[in-house]
Motif scaffolding. Structure first.
Motif, mmCIF file in Angstrom:
data_model
loop_
_atom_site.group_PDB
_atom_site.id
_atom_site.type_symbol
_atom_site.label_atom_id
_atom_site.label_comp_id
_atom_site.label_asym_id
_atom_site.label_seq_id
_atom_site.Cartn_x
_atom_site.Cartn_y
_atom_site.Cartn_z
ATOM 1 N N THR A 51 1.033 -1.371 0.201
ATOM 2 C CA THR A 51 0.390 -0.252 -0.401
ATOM 3 C C THR A 51 1.083 1.644 0.123
ATOM 4 N N SER A 53 -0.063 5.187 -0.681
ATOM 5 C CA SER A 53 -1.434 5.429 -0.098
ATOM 6 C C SER A 53 -1.149 5.759 1.945
ATOM 7 N N GLU A 54 -0.082 6.901 1.593
ATOM 8 C CA GLU A 54 -0.386 7.583 3.470
ATOM 9 C C GLU A 54 -1.622 7.258 3.836
ATOM 10 N N THR A 55 -2.950 7.407 3.531
ATOM 11 C CA THR A 55 -4.186 7.797 4.578
ATOM 12 C C THR A 55 -5.167 6.382 4.037
ATOM 13 N N ALA A 56 -5.133 5.465 2.545
ATOM 14 C CA ALA A 56 -5.845 4.530 2.656
ATOM 15 C C ALA A 56 -5.397 3.495 2.341
ATOM 16 N N SER A 57 -5.799 2.106 2.371
ATOM 17 C CA SER A 57 -5.652 0.612 2.683
ATOM 18 C C SER A 57 -6.405 0.301 0.811
ATOM 19 N N PRO A 107 -1.339 1.530 5.371
ATOM 20 C CA PRO A 107 -0.297 2.085 4.650
ATOM 21 C C PRO A 107 0.810 1.526 5.681
ATOM 22 N N TYR A 134 -8.032 1.072 -3.452
ATOM 23 C CA TYR A 134 -7.245 1.618 -1.959
ATOM 24 C C TYR A 134 -9.159 2.387 -2.170
ATOM 25 N N ASP A 136 -10.349 4.454 0.180
ATOM 26 C CA ASP A 136 -10.675 6.421 -0.948
ATOM 27 C C ASP A 136 -11.235 5.990 -2.396
#
Length: 222
Positions: A51, A53-57, A107, A134, A136
């Protein structure tokens, strides 16, 4: 001398740093591995999905398959897998793993998705374009081919290098299953063997009973 040593250490450190950086970049890609995979054979394909992304899984992964006769997923807790097949040819076209509600690859983490598949194409390399979704709603497509100059693209498709066929029997899939004809032949041979052993057991049992009865009669006469 100290200057030469310092320069050598700096060069080695720079080279090592570059290697680590390259490894980190490669590790951030969706990749596929299958040690010993051969052209025309069956193998277990492992898709490694980090992953970024730093904000989504990561909550979904779809992998395009090169029209495979067999494609079987390994059960993965918290995920549902579906293999899509062509309604006419019955060949596997793609496989999708979807996370259950509240589940995902967070993340800084990665997940491995396994697929027993084959027969693999009879070519040196085979690509498995993938779409990573993801939580988001963002979708990242890993489907780019390596350029003519050999430079790696930003979103390379997971690619597997296949060894030349060794000439071994490829009728078995990676899970050890055989074709229906082989299964029937093996079952028939096993059944015949069981009958022979059963018959021999009955004969020996009857002979033992007869000997026991004879011994009993002789004992009573004496």
């Amino acid at each position: 001398m100290n200057s030469l040593v310092s320069r050598a250490l700096f060069t080695a450190g720079a080279a090592g740093g570059a290697m680590l950086l390259a490894a980190g970049v490669a590790a951030a890609h969706v990749t596929v591995v299958a040690p010993g995979a051969e052209q025309g054979g069956y193998s277990v394909l492992t898709f490694r999905v980090p992953t970024e992304s730093e904000t989504a899984s990561t909550t979904k992964l779809t992998v395009t398959l090169p029209d495979l006769k067999s494609a079987r997923t390994t059960p993965l807790q918290g995920w549902t897998s579906v293999v899509e097949k062509d309604p006419t040819s019955k060949l596997a076209k793609s496989v999708t793993w979807t996370a259950d509600p509240g589940v995902g690859v967070a993340p800084g983490q990665f997940q491995q998705f396994e697929l027993s598949a084959g027969p693999l194409p009879e070519q040196d390399e085979v690509s498995f374009p993938a779409a990573q979704t993801y939580s988001d709603g963002e979708v990242v497509n890993w489907d780019q081919a390596v350029g003519a100059d050999g430079a790696e693209p930003d979103k390379p498709a997971p690619t597997l290098t296949l060894a030349a066929a060794s000439g071994d029997d490829h009728s078995h899939d990676a899970g050890g299953a055989t074709t229906s004809e082989e299964t029937e032949t093996t079952a028939s041979g096993t059944d015949d063997t069981a009958r022979w052993l059963g018959g021999i057991g009955l004969v020996l049992g009857a002979l033992g009973a007869a000997l026991g009865l004879g011994a009993m009669v002789r004992s009573r006469r004496s």
